[in-house]
Design a protein around this motif. Structure first.
Motif: not given
Lengths: 491, 95
Positions: A342-345, A359, B90-91, B16-18, A336, A330-331, B81, A347-348, A350-351, A354
């Motif tokens: 950043l980590i939350d972004m 996955k 990025v954030p 890195r997948i929720r 995105r 997402g960067v 993005p 993970e969300r 990619r969830a 994909f």
């Protein structure tokens, strides 16, 4: 005769003789795409206007006497090849907004040869699948039907959109990529010829990476001759791909005409697996008889590590995929989904981006590469991969080519074989070993099942000996006299 | 070797997948089916066998160590993005 009955070689002749123009040919194909694609879903993105502009340029080039055999020929481009200015998705939602700023080497070579691009063909998401049902843009329908049934069948995968497009005659030929069987199995499921060349023969530059040590581009077409014409233009050294082979590209069309007299053809005992469909075994026997009748010598061989091919593949390919797909965060490009940090972004993003199969494979790959498991899984798989390569090296000391079935069954129904991932993976049992060894392999249509569906035979050759593969495949094609056509097609 | 739910969560974190709780259970079954299948490699004797990492039957080439590209910032950023000037945005990472 309809314009859709022309093969690539036939259309090239008609174009050279000015019997037809590329604009006429492409206009007919654009119309067929418009009529049939809403049903088949073979294309994710249709580029009708671009195709027409390319057709006009092709006609000018033909008039100037500067044509190649592909000038003015309308093709489908698997949506895994980056095409400058034309959206490229890899059939993933994570790349929905992605417009490449550069051209892949293979699509660029076809463009330079004057080929026309009708659109970007559907595939399994990131080329991970054997049925096209993992596409983020909906499944592809196989234009073939079982006799007396209207049930929707899968076209195979991952190059299923390419296969369905060529079979339904909404493309004259197509590009595919093959990591474990993704050109050969869909070719078999749709009555087409398709070749995965030697690893390194076609540049991987600009092809969205799945498993870099296995991915190879190749053509899919109505017959062996057309595949030779396409591969001629696609192949060749490219300094932008560090694994591209610095070798001359031989004359593949000449190889198609060679014949098989005096060639030694290996028949591997290990491909007679328990429970293999008797129809498939019977077709294989026929293939053996055909080659014998054409003057080849048939030799029984052993590829003892065949049964471990799939297990090796389902460690190596996900491991490489987990690394290759780390870039979708997402960067820099793609979709995105915002997060609190950043980590939350990541993970969300990619969830959401994909699909389930991607996955699964990323997670398997992450696991087999993780601390404490690397030696037990990944290193072990790489060692068995070497044994599989050694099987082929030993066999090719005794034979010039190997004949096997392409897939363990004909095309199956949408929704079948979905019980668990492993059942689906078994589709690739006959195609994966050649991918692991990096040797060239081609599927050629050889007959119909009792239900009226196409079945393919696979010809495997030595590293960089696509010529023998073409010669043997063409002999099978001549003997099989495969003329059946799918129910759904442009007429 | 069978993965428990905590391991599935740990892999998802590394990848890195929720994943939500309902997904963990499905994934656990599917991943274990795949790992169960590849378990058969344990029976292969690989003593003295070198690992094969690539499909290419050749050594990797090295090219001349010179700049061959550049000055295409707009192309590199074209699919971002989010951007701020000539940078990807990025954030906030550091409070």
């Amino acid at each position: 005769m309809s314009i859709f009955d022309l093969t690539i070689a036939g259309a090239a002749k008609a174009l050279a003789a000015k019997d037809i123009s590329s604009v006429e040919l492409v206009t007919a194909y654009n119309g067929a795409v418009e009529a049939l694609n809403p049903r088949l879903n073979a294309y994710i993105t249709v580029t009708a206007e671009l195709a027409l502009a390319q057709a006009r340029a092709a006609d000018a080039r033909i008039a100037a006497g500067e044509a190649t055999p592909l000038t003015g020929i309308p093709l489908a481009m698997k949506d895994l090849f980056c095409t400058e200015g034309v959206r490229t998705t890899a059939a993933s939602k994570i790349l929905e907004p992605f417009i490449p700023q550069y051209e892949s080497t293979v699509s660029g070579k076809l463009k330079a040869a004057g080929a026309v691009m009708l659109g970007k063909a559907n595939l399994d998401e990131f080329a991970m699948g054997s049925s096209n049902i993992t596409s983020g843009y909906g499944p592809v329908e196989n234009p073939w039907k079982r006799a007396g049934s209207d049930a929707k069948l899968v076209p195979g995968g991952s190059s299923g959109g390419s296969a369905a497009a060529v079979a339904a005659r909404i493309a004259l030929g197509a590009t595919g990529t093959d990591t474990g069987g993704s050109i050969r199995q869909p070719a078999a499921f749709t009555g087409l010829a398709g070749i995965k060349p030697t690893y390194g023969r076609c540049s991987r530059y600009g092809i969205i990476a799945f498993a870099s040590s296995l991915d190879q581009a190749g053509p899919m077409a109505r017959n062996v001759e057309d595949c030779a014409l396409l591969l001629q233009a696609m192949a060749g050294f490219d300094e932008k791909d560090s694994t591209s082979a610095e070798r001359e590209v031989p004359d593949f069309s000449a190889a198609v005409q060679r014949g098989v007299k005096g060639l030694r053809i290996g028949i591997p005992a290990e491909y007679r697996m328990d429970g293999t469909n008797p129809e498939i075994v019977a077709l294989w026997e026929k293939g053996i008889e055909w080659l014998k009748a054409e003057g080849a010598e048939i030799i029984d061989i052993s590829l003892p590590h065949t049964k471990y091919g799939l297990a090796v593949y389902y460690i190596v390919a996900p491991a490489e995929a987990s690394s290759n797909l780390a870039r979708y965060d997402g960067v820099r490009f793609g979709a995105r989904v915002d997060g609190v940090d950043l980590i939350d972004m990541y993970e969300r993003t990619r969830a959401a981006g994909f699909g389930p199969e991607v996955k699964r494979r990323i997670m398997i790959g992450t696991y087999v590469l993780s601390h404490g498991y690397y030696d037990a899984y990944y290193l072990k798989a790489q060692k068995v991969r070497n044994l599989i390569l050694r099987d082929f090296t030993d066999a090719f000391a005794k034979v010039d080519a190997i004949l096997t079935p392409t897939a363990p069954s004909a095309a199956f129904g949408l929704g079948e074989k979905m019980d668990d991932p492993v059942t689906m993976y078994l589709n690739d049992v006959f195609t994966v070993p050649a991918s692991l060894a990096g040797v060239p392999a081609m599927s050629v249509p050889a007959g119909l099942s009792a239900e009226g569906l196409p079945l393919g035979l696979q010809v495997i050759g030595r590293h960089f000996d696509e010529e023998t593969v073409f010669a043997v495949s063409a002999a099978i094609e001549r003997a099989a006299g495969f003329t059946a056509l799918p129910e759904v097609r442009a007429k | 070797m069978s993965l428990d739910a905590a391991t599935v969560r740990r892999i998802a974190k590394l990848a890195r997948i929720r994943v939500d709780d309902a997904e963990v259970e499905t994934l656990q079954g599917e991943l274990n089916a795949i790992l169960g299948y590849v378990e058969q490699l344990a029976e292969v004797n690989v003593e003295g066998i070198e690992p094969l990492s690539g499909g290419a039957q050749m050594a990797l080439r090295a090219r001349a160590d010179v700049v061959t590209d550049g000055g295409i910032a707009e192309k590199v950023l074209a699919n971002a993005p989010d951007r701020a000037g000539e940078f990807f945005a990025v954030p906030k990472v550091v409070e």
